[in-house]
Design an enzyme around this catalytic site. Structure first.
Site, PDB file in Angstrom:
ATOM      1  N   GLY A  28       0.547  -1.261  -0.042  1.00 44.77           N
ATOM      2  CA  GLY A  28      -0.024  -0.165   0.039  1.00 44.77           C
ATOM      3  C   GLY A  28       0.728   1.386   0.102  1.00 44.77           C
ATOM      4  O   GLY A  28       0.375   2.338   0.279  1.00 44.77           O
ATOM      5  N   LYS A  29       2.189   1.312  -0.311  1.00 42.15           N
ATOM      6  CA  LYS A  29       2.972   2.449  -0.351  1.00 42.15           C
ATOM      7  C   LYS A  29       2.438   3.403  -1.233  1.00 42.15           C
ATOM      8  O   LYS A  29       2.236   4.672  -0.825  1.00 42.15           O
ATOM      9  CB  LYS A  29       4.364   1.973  -0.873  1.00 42.15           C
ATOM     10  CG  LYS A  29       5.076   1.155  -0.125  1.00 42.15           C
ATOM     11  CD  LYS A  29       6.293   0.496  -0.296  1.00 42.15           C
ATOM     12  CE  LYS A  29       6.545  -0.013  -1.833  1.00 42.15           C
ATOM     13  NZ  LYS A  29       5.821  -1.648  -2.041  1.00 42.15           N
ATOM     14  N   ARG A  56       9.897   4.311 -22.459  1.00 44.62           N
ATOM     15  CA  ARG A  56       8.557   3.868 -23.242  1.00 44.62           C
ATOM     16  C   ARG A  56       7.963   5.175 -23.849  1.00 44.62           C
ATOM     17  O   ARG A  56       8.336   6.120 -23.515  1.00 44.62           O
ATOM     18  CB  ARG A  56       7.838   3.263 -22.114  1.00 44.62           C
ATOM     19  CG  ARG A  56       8.343   1.909 -21.623  1.00 44.62           C
ATOM     20  CD  ARG A  56       7.326   1.310 -20.524  1.00 44.62           C
ATOM     21  NE  ARG A  56       7.801   0.231 -20.011  1.00 44.62           N
ATOM     22  CZ  ARG A  56       7.968  -0.051 -18.604  1.00 44.62           C
ATOM     23  NH1 ARG A  56       7.209   0.744 -17.861  1.00 44.62           N
ATOM     24  NH2 ARG A  56       8.585  -1.012 -18.087  1.00 44.62           N
ATOM     25  N   ARG A 149      -5.459  -6.056  -7.513  1.00 41.34           N
ATOM     26  CA  ARG A 149      -5.079  -4.998  -8.354  1.00 41.34           C
ATOM     27  C   ARG A 149      -4.989  -5.186  -9.932  1.00 41.34           C
ATOM     28  O   ARG A 149      -4.750  -4.459 -10.872  1.00 41.34           O
ATOM     29  CB  ARG A 149      -3.639  -4.719  -7.800  1.00 41.34           C
ATOM     30  CG  ARG A 149      -3.217  -3.431  -8.249  1.00 41.34           C
ATOM     31  CD  ARG A 149      -1.599  -2.961  -7.584  1.00 41.34           C
ATOM     32  NE  ARG A 149      -0.846  -3.816  -7.845  1.00 41.34           N
ATOM     33  CZ  ARG A 149       0.475  -3.491  -7.252  1.00 41.34           C
ATOM     34  NH1 ARG A 149       0.961  -2.530  -6.707  1.00 41.34           N
ATOM     35  NH2 ARG A 149       1.566  -4.482  -7.863  1.00 41.34           N
ATOM     36  N   ARG A 160       6.691 -12.110  -6.202  1.00 46.54           N
ATOM     37  CA  ARG A 160       6.403 -10.962  -5.181  1.00 46.54           C
ATOM     38  C   ARG A 160       6.001 -11.636  -3.714  1.00 46.54           C
ATOM     39  O   ARG A 160       6.825 -11.081  -2.711  1.00 46.54           O
ATOM     40  CB  ARG A 160       5.164 -10.073  -5.616  1.00 46.54           C
ATOM     41  CG  ARG A 160       5.867  -9.113  -6.521  1.00 46.54           C
ATOM     42  CD  ARG A 160       4.710  -8.355  -7.370  1.00 46.54           C
ATOM     43  NE  ARG A 160       5.145  -7.852  -8.686  1.00 46.54           N
ATOM     44  CZ  ARG A 160       5.462  -6.449  -8.842  1.00 46.54           C
ATOM     45  NH1 ARG A 160       5.394  -5.661  -7.699  1.00 46.54           N
ATOM     46  NH2 ARG A 160       5.980  -6.146 -10.138  1.00 46.54           N
ATOM     47  N   ASP A 184      -3.899  -2.143   7.378  1.00 50.27           N
ATOM     48  CA  ASP A 184      -5.203  -3.107   7.261  1.00 50.27           C
ATOM     49  C   ASP A 184      -6.477  -1.959   7.081  1.00 50.27           C
ATOM     50  O   ASP A 184      -6.622  -1.941   5.728  1.00 50.27           O
ATOM     51  CB  ASP A 184      -5.342  -3.682   8.748  1.00 50.27           C
ATOM     52  CG  ASP A 184      -6.706  -4.453   8.773  1.00 50.27           C
ATOM     53  OD1 ASP A 184      -7.243  -4.790   8.006  1.00 50.27           O
ATOM     54  OD2 ASP A 184      -6.773  -5.292   9.947  1.00 50.27           O
TER      55      ASP A 184
HETATM   56  N1  LIG Z   1      -5.968  -0.497   3.355  1.00 46.98           N
HETATM   57  C1  LIG Z   1      -6.009  -1.077   2.185  1.00 46.98           C
HETATM   58  N2  LIG Z   1      -7.297  -1.833   2.066  1.00 46.98           N
HETATM   59  C2  LIG Z   1      -7.726  -2.518   0.835  1.00 46.98           C
HETATM   60  N3  LIG Z   1      -6.949  -2.347  -0.235  1.00 46.98           N
HETATM   61  C3  LIG Z   1      -5.735  -1.546  -0.150  1.00 46.98           C
HETATM   62  C4  LIG Z   1      -5.378  -1.025   1.071  1.00 46.98           C
HETATM   63  N4  LIG Z   1      -4.374  -0.444   0.743  1.00 46.98           N
HETATM   64  C5  LIG Z   1      -4.148  -0.368  -0.438  1.00 46.98           C
HETATM   65  N5  LIG Z   1      -4.884  -1.122  -1.109  1.00 46.98           N
HETATM   66  C6  LIG Z   1      -4.980  -1.691  -2.598  1.00 46.98           C
HETATM   67  O1  LIG Z   1      -3.969  -2.902  -2.636  1.00 46.98           O
HETATM   68  C7  LIG Z   1      -3.378  -2.668  -3.790  1.00 46.98           C
HETATM   69  C8  LIG Z   1      -1.809  -2.623  -3.634  1.00 46.98           C
HETATM   70  O2  LIG Z   1      -1.587  -1.189  -3.193  1.00 46.98           O
HETATM   71  P1  LIG Z   1      -0.400  -0.060  -3.744  1.00 46.98           P
HETATM   72  O3  LIG Z   1      -0.383  -0.409  -5.233  1.00 46.98           O
HETATM   73  O4  LIG Z   1      -0.565   0.969  -2.972  1.00 46.98           O
HETATM   74  O5  LIG Z   1       0.713  -1.239  -3.096  1.00 46.98           O
HETATM   75  P2  LIG Z   1       2.348  -0.807  -3.331  1.00 46.98           P
HETATM   76  O6  LIG Z   1       2.966  -1.298  -2.044  1.00 46.98           O
HETATM   77  O7  LIG Z   1       2.588   0.696  -3.887  1.00 46.98           O
HETATM   78  O8  LIG Z   1       2.904  -1.552  -4.277  1.00 46.98           O
HETATM   79  P3  LIG Z   1       4.011  -1.903  -5.281  1.00 46.98           P
HETATM   80  O9  LIG Z   1       5.270  -2.124  -4.748  1.00 46.98           O
HETATM   81  O10 LIG Z   1       3.886  -3.119  -6.215  1.00 46.98           O
HETATM   82  O11 LIG Z   1       3.829  -0.774  -6.370  1.00 46.98           O
HETATM   83  C9  LIG Z   1      -3.865  -1.550  -4.688  1.00 46.98           C
HETATM   84  O12 LIG Z   1      -5.060  -1.950  -5.535  1.00 46.98           O
HETATM   85  C10 LIG Z   1      -4.702  -0.770  -3.645  1.00 46.98           C
HETATM   86  O13 LIG Z   1      -5.662  -0.054  -4.196  1.00 46.98           O
END
Ligand SMILES: Nc1ncnc2c1ncn2[C@@H]1O[C@H](COP(=O)(O)OP(=O)(O)OP(=O)(O)O)[C@@H](O)[C@H]1O
Length: 222
Positions: A28-29, A56, A149, A160, A184
């Site tokens: 979720g970053k 790209r 996603r 991953r 969460d």
């Molecule tokens: N608290 C949450 N509850 C439900 N869904 C969430 C929550 N936080 C994030 N998501 C969803 O989970 C998915 C992953 O989140 P996100 O893309 O922000 O992760 P990331 O850590 O940035 O991943 P990456 O490193 O692959 O870019 C997204 O589809 C997002 O909408």
């Protein structure tokens, strides 16, 4: 004298110490960062990474990435001009010291979204960032979110999740990060991030206190 005091009392100190957001893919970053950038559009900035991969369509050199060659990048890494770098599918990516400096020069706090390998490298430099770890509530939830996603194949998903196990271990090891945020409920996770930023990262204003006799000192207030 009064005008000096007024000036001092309005003065703000911002250290511009960079922040690192780290966490397994899907934790979720990006979601949290998007919210943070929306709420504080002028406070934070992203550094532009270097890459040896080809641009790209639509990607602009110096905006999306600094596009470079393998030889040039290797030489710069050897010369110590990179804070962190990694190679994925034959292409090298990295954050240069100059790229982070550029954000600072613009008066913004640089945000780095890097994996645990990158964090380990950054720790060897003098960058000294705030280190924030974002963890999912569980590997099962992480998998469900990555599936929802719809960005992964079965292979990349398995890869991953494998890496995620190791990253969670490193993230949860005491002393590796300044704060661990469990994502969460999104609102609660964001509140925790905001609280950390307010307590540690945002500008600390100086209040000037006048002593009888004309002496004054500055006191940090939040
Ligand atoms: N608290 C949450 N509850 C439900 N869904 C969430 C929550 N936080 C994030 N998501 C969803 O989970 C998915 C992953 O989140 P996100 O893309 O922000 O992760 P990331 O850590 O940035 O991943 P990456 O490193 O692959 O870019 C997204 O589809 C997002 O909408």
């Amino acid at each position: 004298m009064t005008s000096v005091l007024r000036h001092l009392s309005q003065m703000a100190l911002k250290s511009l110490r960079p922040i690192v957001l780290c966490g397994p893919s899907g934790s979720g970053k990006s979601t949290l960062l998007q919210r943070m950038m929306r709420e504080y559009p002028d406070t934070f900035g992203f550094s532009v990474s270097h890459t040896t991969r080809k641009p790209r369509p639509g990607e602009v050199d110096g905006v999306h990435y600094h596009f470079t060659t393998k030889d040039q990048m290797l030489e710069a890494i050897r010369a110590g001009r990179f804070l962190e770098h990694a190679t994925f599918s034959g292409n090298t990516y990295g954050t240069s010291k100059a790229a982070v400096e550029d954000v600072k020069k613009a008066g913004k706090i640089c945000v780095l979204d890097i994996d645990t390998q990158g964090v380990k490298q950054v720790k060897q430099t003098d960058l000294n960032p705030w280190l924030i770890f974002i963890e999912p509530p569980s590997l099962e939830v992480l998998e469900a979110r990555l599936r929802a996603r719809k960005t992964e194949t079965e292979d990349s998903l398995a890869q991953r999740l494998n890496v995620a196990r190791e990253e969670m271990e490193y993230g949860k090891t005491s002393g590796n990060f300044h704060v661990i945020i469990t994502n969460d409920d999104l609102d609660e996770a964001y509140d925790k991030l905001k609280k950390f930023l307010e307590e540690n990262v945002f500008e600390k204003k100086y209040r000037t206190v006048l002593y009888p006799g004309g002496r004054f000192y500055s006191k940090t207030v939040r």
